[in-house]
Every structure is written in structure tokens, then in C-alpha cells.
Write a protein that holds these residues in place. Structure first.
Motif, PDB file in Angstrom:
ATOM      1  N   ASN A 213       0.821  -1.214   0.000  1.00 16.97           N
ATOM      2  CA  ASN A 213       0.000   0.000   0.000  1.00 16.97           C
ATOM      3  C   ASN A 213       0.853   1.261   0.000  1.00 16.97           C
ATOM      4  N   GLU A 214       2.005   1.178   0.667  1.00 20.43           N
ATOM      5  CA  GLU A 214       2.827   2.390   0.798  1.00 20.43           C
ATOM      6  C   GLU A 214       3.275   2.889  -0.578  1.00 20.43           C
ATOM      7  N   GLU A 215       3.725   1.971  -1.400  1.00 19.93           N
ATOM      8  CA  GLU A 215       4.166   2.368  -2.744  1.00 19.93           C
ATOM      9  C   GLU A 215       2.986   2.979  -3.526  1.00 19.93           C
ATOM     10  N   THR A 216       1.824   2.357  -3.421  1.00 21.18           N
ATOM     11  CA  THR A 216       0.650   2.877  -4.139  1.00 21.18           C
ATOM     12  C   THR A 216       0.299   4.278  -3.663  1.00 21.18           C
ATOM     13  N   VAL A 217       0.262   4.470  -2.337  1.00 25.02           N
ATOM     14  CA  VAL A 217      -0.111   5.792  -1.796  1.00 25.02           C
ATOM     15  C   VAL A 217       0.914   6.851  -2.217  1.00 25.02           C
ATOM     16  N   ILE A 218       2.191   6.504  -2.167  1.00 24.27           N
ATOM     17  CA  ILE A 218       3.229   7.477  -2.545  1.00 24.27           C
ATOM     18  C   ILE A 218       3.100   7.850  -4.027  1.00 24.27           C
ATOM     19  N   GLU A 219       3.019   6.854  -4.888  1.00 24.37           N
ATOM     20  CA  GLU A 219       3.019   7.132  -6.330  1.00 24.37           C
ATOM     21  C   GLU A 219       1.716   7.813  -6.783  1.00 24.37           C
ATOM     22  N   VAL A 220       0.577   7.382  -6.215  1.00 21.07           N
ATOM     23  CA  VAL A 220      -0.696   8.033  -6.584  1.00 21.07           C
ATOM     24  C   VAL A 220      -0.711   9.472  -6.083  1.00 21.07           C
ATOM     25  N   SER A 221      -0.191   9.698  -4.874  1.00 17.00           N
ATOM     26  CA  SER A 221      -0.151  11.066  -4.329  1.00 17.00           C
ATOM     27  C   SER A 221       0.691  11.976  -5.221  1.00 17.00           C
ATOM     28  N   LYS A 222       1.791  11.431  -5.746  1.00 15.10           N
ATOM     29  CA  LYS A 222       2.641  12.247  -6.639  1.00 15.10           C
ATOM     30  C   LYS A 222       1.877  12.611  -7.918  1.00 15.10           C
ATOM     31  N   ILE A 223       1.060  11.698  -8.395  1.00 20.83           N
ATOM     32  CA  ILE A 223       0.317  11.961  -9.646  1.00 20.83           C
ATOM     33  C   ILE A 223      -0.811  12.972  -9.406  1.00 20.83           C
ATOM     34  N   ILE A 224      -1.573  12.767  -8.326  1.00 24.92           N
ATOM     35  CA  ILE A 224      -2.771  13.621  -8.166  1.00 24.92           C
ATOM     36  C   ILE A 224      -2.441  14.959  -7.498  1.00 24.92           C
ATOM     37  N   LYS A 225      -1.287  15.034  -6.842  1.00 28.44           N
ATOM     38  CA  LYS A 225      -0.893  16.252  -6.104  1.00 28.44           C
ATOM     39  C   LYS A 225      -2.058  16.687  -5.206  1.00 28.44           C
ATOM     40  N   ASP A 226      -2.462  17.971  -5.274  1.00 31.21           N
ATOM     41  CA  ASP A 226      -3.608  18.375  -4.449  1.00 31.21           C
ATOM     42  C   ASP A 226      -4.858  18.615  -5.314  1.00 31.21           C
ATOM     43  N   LYS A 227      -4.894  17.949  -6.474  1.00 32.44           N
ATOM     44  CA  LYS A 227      -5.965  18.235  -7.435  1.00 32.44           C
ATOM     45  C   LYS A 227      -7.281  17.523  -7.130  1.00 32.44           C
ATOM     46  N   CYS A 228      -7.260  16.509  -6.260  1.00 31.31           N
ATOM     47  CA  CYS A 228      -8.512  15.845  -5.866  1.00 31.31           C
ATOM     48  C   CYS A 228      -8.322  15.159  -4.521  1.00 31.31           C
ATOM     49  N   LYS A 229      -9.432  14.702  -3.973  1.00 29.47           N
ATOM     50  CA  LYS A 229      -9.367  14.003  -2.690  1.00 29.47           C
ATOM     51  C   LYS A 229      -8.751  12.615  -2.887  1.00 29.47           C
ATOM     52  N   TYR A 230      -8.136  12.102  -1.812  1.00 27.63           N
ATOM     53  CA  TYR A 230      -7.605  10.741  -1.830  1.00 27.63           C
ATOM     54  C   TYR A 230      -8.099  10.057  -0.562  1.00 27.63           C
ATOM     55  N   LYS A 231      -8.944   9.051  -0.755  1.00 29.19           N
ATOM     56  CA  LYS A 231      -9.591   8.409   0.388  1.00 29.19           C
ATOM     57  C   LYS A 231      -9.023   7.007   0.599  1.00 29.19           C
ATOM     58  N   PHE A 232      -8.799   6.656   1.880  1.00 25.10           N
ATOM     59  CA  PHE A 232      -8.303   5.316   2.207  1.00 25.10           C
ATOM     60  C   PHE A 232      -9.403   4.527   2.903  1.00 25.10           C
ATOM     61  N   ASN A 233      -9.729   3.382   2.335  1.00 25.25           N
ATOM     62  CA  ASN A 233     -10.717   2.499   2.957  1.00 25.25           C
ATOM     63  C   ASN A 233      -9.982   1.353   3.637  1.00 25.25           C
ATOM     64  N   ALA A 234     -10.321   1.095   4.896  1.00 25.81           N
ATOM     65  CA  ALA A 234      -9.671   0.017   5.638  1.00 25.81           C
ATOM     66  C   ALA A 234     -10.288  -1.330   5.286  1.00 25.81           C
ATOM     67  N   TYR A 235      -9.437  -2.290   4.954  1.00 18.41           N
ATOM     68  CA  TYR A 235      -9.905  -3.659   4.690  1.00 18.41           C
ATOM     69  C   TYR A 235     -10.598  -4.223   5.932  1.00 18.41           C
ATOM     70  N   ARG A 236     -11.740  -4.840   5.714  1.00 18.76           N
ATOM     71  CA  ARG A 236     -12.435  -5.575   6.773  1.00 18.76           C
ATOM     72  C   ARG A 236     -12.821  -6.941   6.216  1.00 18.76           C
TER      73      ARG A 236
END
Ligand code: SF4
Ligand code: SF4
Length: 272
Positions: A213-236
Motif C-alpha cells: 500500500n505504501e508504494e501505491t499511496v506514494i506514487e498516486v499522491s505524486k500523480i494527483i498532487k492536491d488536485k482531488c481528494k484521496y480516500k483510504f478504505n480500511a480492509y475488513r
């Protein structure tokens, strides 16, 4: 016609304001952690679930399984009995029939959000529905998607859609295939396309054990910057089928672990 799994008339978690959320049946991903796997396949009318219904809400007419929603008590025994990742509790809708249901509640909602399953598999249906909802009711239309359909090839649908909510399940192609059965190449193409035309409302990632997940969050954050919301859903674990439990285990991330991802996303957005 399109097959609908469920309609929630009033939802405040499927986009901005009070919205009607429409969940279409059928998905082209088969995510290991899916918590409603009965939305993945369409019913093949095998009839196996009929005898599990204690209130006779299921029966067959002309080899088709029929669900009587007025008799149904919502026990979900039929869904537990189905080994086809399907549900008998679906309804066929024409555009006009679905529109009439939306019209009845339209004074109380800001818009509609279509979801799934994977709603964009019904793109022609959505084009017709959105035209009526936007121009006759003046409501906004949002799409919640797994991003698997190349949206650059569905310009009319994109033009009619106010905003998209997009799942990015993994930035790593191999991990994405392991998780969903499908490559993420179109998902990432859509991510960049929707950002470029300012149609992205929110990106979502499920935080689950045994994923990078860490790699995904880092790379997606770099792409979207502050242009949209980024929501994390916890696995259950609830609703997850056996292969998903074997892969991700019984215990999802706690609040502190989710907060760490929120902080990680913020630190990347602040430093770009
Ligand atoms: S819902 Fe599943 S078990 Fe029931 S008839 Fe359809 S495919 Fe068979
Ligand atoms: S959820 Fe409804 S249709 Fe399914 S077994 Fe229970 S009562 Fe019958």
C-alpha cells in the motif's frame, strides 16, 4: 436494459450532498478483498438458492429465477448459497423505469451516483440515463468506477458525467493482477486523463494486509498532487470470500495505521 443490484435512495457517502446511489450488477474485476462479491457475476438461473428461502420469495418462471422483494426479509441466505458470486435479488431496469424512480425522489437529492459491480460496463445505458437526469431534472451525475473501461473512448459519457470517483487498487501492475485478475494500465491511463480534464472528484485505495500500500499511496499522491481528494478504505473481513481471507487475513488496519497513510499523503502533497 441494465441489471441493478440495489438502489439506495438517500446516501451521503457516495459523493457530495444527498445522493441516490445505484449499484449495477456485474464486474470485470474479481478483487480478493471484495466485501460484496455477490455483485461480480450475473445470475445463471441455476436455481440452487431457491430452496434456501424460508419465505418463498424466490421461484422460477420460464427457467428464470424471480425475486419477490415484497416477501423478502433480507436474510441473505440465498446469497450465501450461491457459488457463482451472484445474487437472485437483482432487477432489470429500462432507462425510463429507472428515471421514473429517480424523478420521484428528485426534490430531495442533489444528484445520482452510479456504482457497482462496475457500472461503466453499461456505458450506453448510462449515456441515455444521464441525458434525462441532467436535462430534465437538473441533477448532477457521478460515476464510481474501477477504471477498467478506457474513458478516452467514451467521450459522450465523460462529457455527461460531472465527476468521477476512481479506485486505484495498486500502482504495481503485477500486484494489481494478483489482486483483481486484470492489469492496471487502463486504470492509470484514466487517472491521468480524468485529472487532465478536471473530472476527478476522488481517488480511493483499500488499505489491506499483504499489499504494498505504501508504494501505491506514494506514487498516486505524486500523480494527483492536491488536485482531488484521496480516500483510504480500511480492509475488513466481512463478506470477503475464502481466497481473500487466505490472502489478507482476518484483521484489517487500525485507525493509527490509516492515519499514517493520511499523513504520508499530506507530506507528499505539501512537498510537491
Ligand atoms: S443467484 Fe446464484 S444460486 Fe441463485 S439461481 Fe442465480 S446463480 Fe444460481
Ligand atoms: S434474502 Fe430474501 S430472497 Fe434471499 S433467502 Fe432471504 S428472504 Fe429469501
Amino acid at each position: 436494459m441494465a441489471l441493478v443490484n440495489k438502489i439506495i435512495p438517500f446516501s451521503c457517502i457516495d459523493g457530495p450532498g444527498n445522493r441516490t446511489a445505484i449499484f449495477f450488477q456485474g464486474c470485470n474485476f474479481k478483487c480478493t478483498y471484495c466485501h460484496n462479491p455477490e455483485t461480480i457475476n450475473k445470475c445463471i438461473n441455476c436455481g440452487k438458492c431457491i430452496s434456501t428461502c424460508k419465505v418463498d420469495a424466490l421461484f422460477k418462471i420460464d427457467n428464470k429465477v424471480i425475486w419477490d422483494d415484497k416477501k423478502c426479509i433480507g436474510c441473505d441466505d440465498c446469497i450465501k448459497a450461491c457459488d457463482n458470486l451472484s445474487s437472485p435479488k437483482t432487477k432489470d431496469y429500462s432507462v425510463d423505469k429507472l428515471f421514473e424512480e429517480i424523478k420521484e425522489i428528485s426534490p430531495f437529492i442533489q444528484g445520482i451516483t452510479v456504482s457497482g459491480g462496475e457500472c461503466t460496463l453499461n456505458s450506453d445505458f448510462l449515456v441515455k440515463l444521464f441525458k434525462k437526469v441532467k436535462y430534465e431534472l437538473n441533477l448532477t451525475c457521478f460515476i464510481d468506477t474501477n477504471g477498467s473501461i478506457d474513458l478516452t473512448e467514451h467521450k459522450e459519457l465523460v462529457d455527461l458525467t460531472d465527476k468521477f470517483m476512481l479506485d486505484v487498487k495498486s500502482i504495481d501492475e503485477y500486484e494489481h493482477i494478483k489482486l483483481t485478475g486484470v492489469s492496471n494500465d487502463i486504470v492509470l491511463k484514466n487517472l491521468k486523463y480524468l485529472l487532465s480534464i478536471e473530472k476527478l472528484y476522488e481517488v480511493r485505495t483499500v488499505i489491506a494486509p499483504n499489499l504494498n500500500n505504501e508504494e501505491t499511496v506514494i506514487e498516486v499522491s505524486k500523480i494527483i498532487k492536491d488536485k482531488c481528494k484521496y480516500k483510504f478504505n480500511a480492509y475488513r473481513k466481512y463478506g470477503v470470500r475464502k481466497e481473500g481471507l487466505d490472502f489478507h487475513g482476518e484483521v484489517g488496519p487500525n485507525e493509527e495505521e490509516i492515519n499514517n497513510f493520511i499523513e504520508l499523503r499530506k507530506s507528499i502533497a505539501n512537498n510537491l
